[in-house]
Motif scaffolding. Structure first.
Motif, short mmCIF file in Angstrom:
data_model
loop_
_atom_site.label_atom_id
_atom_site.label_comp_id
_atom_site.label_asym_id
_atom_site.label_seq_id
_atom_site.Cartn_x
_atom_site.Cartn_y
_atom_site.Cartn_z
N ILE A 1 0.83 -1.16 -0.06
CA ILE A 1 -0.06 -0.20 -0.02
C ILE A 1 1.09 1.17 -0.16
O ILE A 1 1.77 1.28 0.84
N GLY A 2 0.76 2.11 -0.95
CA GLY A 2 1.61 3.22 -1.14
C GLY A 2 0.71 4.54 -0.60
O GLY A 2 -0.51 4.93 -0.87
N VAL A 3 1.47 5.07 0.58
CA VAL A 3 0.77 6.18 1.27
C VAL A 3 1.46 7.33 1.22
O VAL A 3 2.23 7.54 1.95
N ASP A 4 1.49 8.33 0.29
CA ASP A 4 2.19 9.57 -0.06
C ASP A 4 3.63 9.50 0.75
O ASP A 4 3.69 10.05 1.82
N GLY A 5 4.58 9.07 0.20
CA GLY A 5 5.87 8.96 0.86
C GLY A 5 6.18 7.82 1.75
O GLY A 5 7.41 7.88 2.42
#
Length: 124
Positions: free
Chosen positions: A33-37
């Motif tokens: 899961i990619g979460v802004d940085g």
């Protein structure tokens, strides 16, 4: 094979990704899961899974698995605690994932760690 909660967890995270416009990746036995940085990775084990959160810009890493939780800053262990089921329960894992995403947005990973896990102690 009996359901160990993995299918439910993948479904929950997919729904969450759609709602929050998160970058979701699913590979054989792992979920990212990619979460802004930052990133949250869930790796399926023979029993349960390991959840790892990494805030790349701040050097924060939280690892949850086998009933234990660890908090690292700049590669050094800072705290550890006991997990109350996020490593085996899809519902608790989803709550942790949502909490980590929110804590990342607020810059409050340390507070989340102290509140989400039991018997937290400083180490290092």
């Amino acid at each position: 094979m009996e359901s160990d909660g993995w299918v439910e967890l993948v479904s929950y995270v997919s729904d969450l990704g759609s709602l929050l416009d998160l970058e979701i990746g699913l590979d054989d036995g792992s979920l990212s899961i990619g979460v802004d940085g930052a990133s949250i990775t869930v790796v399926r084990l023979s029993e349960g899974w390991v959840i790892t959160y990494e805030n790349h810009s701040e050097g924060v890493r939280i690892r949850v698995g086998n009933g234990e939780a660890e908090y690292y800053r700049d590669g050094r262990p800072c705290m550890r605690g006991l997990d109350s089921g996020a490593h085996r329960s899809p519902d608790k894992a989803l709550a942790l994932i949502v909490g980590l995403a929110a804590a990342h947005s607020l810059g409050s990973e340390e507070q989340l760690f102290k509140r989400f896990f039991r018997s937290v102690e400083e180490v290092g």
